[in-house]
Motif scaffolding. Structure first.
Motif, PDB file in Angstrom:
ATOM      1  N   ILE A  77      -1.084   1.987 -13.250  1.00 31.34           N
ATOM      2  CA  ILE A  77      -0.605   1.385 -12.007  1.00 31.34           C
ATOM      3  C   ILE A  77      -1.208   2.087 -10.796  1.00 31.34           C
ATOM      4  O   ILE A  77      -1.499   1.436  -9.775  1.00 31.34           O
ATOM      5  CB  ILE A  77       0.951   1.419 -11.953  1.00 31.34           C
ATOM      6  CG1 ILE A  77       1.477   0.716 -10.692  1.00 31.34           C
ATOM      7  CG2 ILE A  77       1.461   2.841 -12.079  1.00 31.34           C
ATOM      8  CD1 ILE A  77       1.187  -0.749 -10.646  1.00 31.34           C
ATOM      9  N   ASP A  78      -1.466   3.389 -10.914  1.00 34.48           N
ATOM     10  CA  ASP A  78      -2.051   4.127  -9.782  1.00 34.48           C
ATOM     11  C   ASP A  78      -3.467   3.636  -9.486  1.00 34.48           C
ATOM     12  O   ASP A  78      -3.826   3.410  -8.327  1.00 34.48           O
ATOM     13  CB  ASP A  78      -2.059   5.627 -10.083  1.00 34.48           C
ATOM     14  CG  ASP A  78      -0.644   6.202 -10.189  1.00 34.48           C
ATOM     15  OD1 ASP A  78       0.261   5.596  -9.574  1.00 34.48           O
ATOM     16  OD2 ASP A  78      -0.455   7.211 -10.881  1.00 34.48           O
ATOM     17  N   GLN A  79      -4.288   3.458 -10.564  1.00 32.12           N
ATOM     18  CA  GLN A  79      -5.646   2.959 -10.363  1.00 32.12           C
ATOM     19  C   GLN A  79      -5.642   1.527  -9.841  1.00 32.12           C
ATOM     20  O   GLN A  79      -6.461   1.152  -9.000  1.00 32.12           O
ATOM     21  CB  GLN A  79      -6.432   3.024 -11.684  1.00 32.12           C
ATOM     22  CG  GLN A  79      -6.805   4.439 -12.114  1.00 32.12           C
ATOM     23  CD  GLN A  79      -7.589   4.438 -13.401  1.00 32.12           C
ATOM     24  OE1 GLN A  79      -7.137   3.911 -14.412  1.00 32.12           O
ATOM     25  NE2 GLN A  79      -8.773   5.042 -13.362  1.00 32.12           N
ATOM     26  N   ASN A  84      -5.876  -2.818  -5.288  1.00 31.13           N
ATOM     27  CA  ASN A  84      -5.061  -3.740  -4.495  1.00 31.13           C
ATOM     28  C   ASN A  84      -3.625  -3.239  -4.520  1.00 31.13           C
ATOM     29  O   ASN A  84      -2.986  -3.206  -5.577  1.00 31.13           O
ATOM     30  CB  ASN A  84      -5.144  -5.161  -5.073  1.00 31.13           C
ATOM     31  CG  ASN A  84      -4.461  -6.193  -4.173  1.00 31.13           C
ATOM     32  OD1 ASN A  84      -3.531  -5.881  -3.428  1.00 31.13           O
ATOM     33  ND2 ASN A  84      -4.916  -7.433  -4.272  1.00 31.13           N
ATOM     34  N   PRO A  85      -3.086  -2.835  -3.355  1.00 32.40           N
ATOM     35  CA  PRO A  85      -1.718  -2.293  -3.302  1.00 32.40           C
ATOM     36  C   PRO A  85      -0.662  -3.275  -3.782  1.00 32.40           C
ATOM     37  O   PRO A  85       0.466  -2.876  -4.086  1.00 32.40           O
ATOM     38  CB  PRO A  85      -1.535  -1.970  -1.817  1.00 32.40           C
ATOM     39  CG  PRO A  85      -2.917  -1.841  -1.277  1.00 32.40           C
ATOM     40  CD  PRO A  85      -3.755  -2.804  -2.039  1.00 32.40           C
ATOM     41  N   GLY A  86      -0.988  -4.545  -3.861  1.00 30.84           N
ATOM     42  CA  GLY A  86       0.007  -5.546  -4.250  1.00 30.84           C
ATOM     43  C   GLY A  86       0.263  -5.623  -5.743  1.00 30.84           C
ATOM     44  O   GLY A  86       1.189  -6.306  -6.185  1.00 30.84           O
TER      45      GLY A  86
END
Length: 375
Positions: A77-79, A84-86
């Motif tokens: 999830i970090d990568q 894309n922050p969404g």
């Protein structure tokens, strides 16, 4: 390349009836396999084929997870949020991984898929066409033969004429035109397989439908057929029209109609008899050309005892029992034939209740290659 491919898909859709969307879907699936095979990739990928822009792009599909166990199929999830922050856990992230020389592989793969689908479509069209021709008659051209089959061209496909379905009095040479009866159409991995026959009773029935307009339009009906191919056959016919002679309609002017069928079957003799709902009359007619004096019916065993004049006994039985055997097949009744003298000695003829005399009339005709009527 994309322009050529698009044009090809349009033509195939128009001429072969293959949906463009189905072809594109098949090409994309093949490109996925080609990518994995040629680039040793085990990851989950998707190929996007854009015919308008001429691009073929490969995307690696990875599931967004909190902890990565297989980097080929998952991404943290970090990568993902860096891209894309969404993004959230559980989403699918697509990353383009199109190789530089993928265009050449893609073009070759697309060509193979289109060729295969065209072949499959053509086989499907041929199968659809011939499955509707089962139990029908067609004219074919003999191509070649081996110990098991005669190969007969029906235009778009070669049919198989097994040895067991070949007439014993015929020889087949390349380029001979013959009429065959389609007995079975199978769908195989190599395309449709068609089996034909020259001995099937249906061939005789279809030949009469072709030669006799009254049968084709339904005025005269063929009730039953019994056949020993290449030697002798019997057919029973009837009509609901009192002004039509069913036997005469099949014979034709000067025997022309039945003679055409005899010629097609290389001299096979054909008895044409009038069908009757009364088994006594029908059995007597079926034993043509023999004259019948009396017919006794056993309904329970569906058997008959037929009395014929002494001089007609061998004619009624026929060579090697053929006439009686065909009459039994034609009527569906067992037939026991006795001479008049034997029947009198046994006390079964004449019967007290009634006597049945069958005069020679036009209820049946027999024709051979020389168009001779046997009475």
């Amino acid at each position: 390349m994309s322009s050529e491919l698009l044009d090809a898909l349009i033509i195939l859709e128009r001429e072969k009836g293959i949906s463009r969307d189905v072809l594109i879907e098949a090409i994309e699936a093949a490109l996925v396999s080609a990518y994995k095979r040629n680039f040793n990739q085990a990851q989950n990928v998707r190929v996007d084929l854009n015919l308008e822009t001429g691009t073929m792009r490969v995307f690696a599909r990875k599931e967004i997870v909190d902890e990565v166990f297989d980097s080929r199929l998952e991404i943290s999830i970090d990568q993902a949020k860096k891209i894309n922050p969404g993004y959230e856990t559980g989403d699918i992230l697509e990353l383009e991984v199109t190789p530089k020389d993928f265009g050449r592989i893609a073009a070759q793969t697309a060509k193979q898929v289109v060729t295969q689908r065209v072949r499959e479509a053509e086989r499907g069209i041929i199968y659809s066409e011939f499955i509707d021709r089962e139990d029908d008659i067609m004219t074919g051209i003999v191509q070649r033969q081996d110990p098991r089959f005669i190969y007969v061209s029906l235009g778009k496909i070669e049919a198989l004429l097994p040895q067991s379905e070949q007439m014993p009095n015929e020889t087949y040479k390349p380029h001979d035109r013959i009429k065959v009866y389609i007995t079975k159409v199978e769908k195989t991995t190599k395309g449709p397989q068609i089996y034909v026959s020259r001995t099937h009773p249906g061939l005789l029935k279809r030949l009469f439908e072709i030669e006799v307009p009254e049968i084709y339009d339904g005025t005269v009906e063929i009730k039953s057929v019994a056949r020993e191919a290449g030697d002798r056959s019997k057919i029973s016919v009837s009509t609901d029209n009192p002004e039509v002679d069913p036997v005469g309609s099949c014979v034709g002017p000067k025997g022309a109609r039945v003679q055409a069928i005899v010629n097609e079957l290389k001299g096979e003799k054909i008895d044409i008899v009038e069908w009757s709902s009364d088994p006594v009359v029908f059995v007597a007619n079926a034993l043509s050309p023999s004259k019948v004096l009396d017919v006794e019916i056993n309904e329970e065993e569906k058997a008959t005892t037929v009395i014929v004049p002494d001089y007609q006994l061998s004619l009624a039985i026929g060579k090697r029992g053929q006439n009686a055997r065909l009459a039994a097949k034609l009527t569906g009744w067992k037939i026991d034939i006795k001479s008049e003298s034997d029947a009198r000695a046994a006390g079964i003829y004449p019967r007290d209740a009634s006597l049945l005399f069958f005069d020679e009339d036009e209820s049946s005709d027999t024709f051979d290659l020389n168009d001779e009527e046997i009475e």
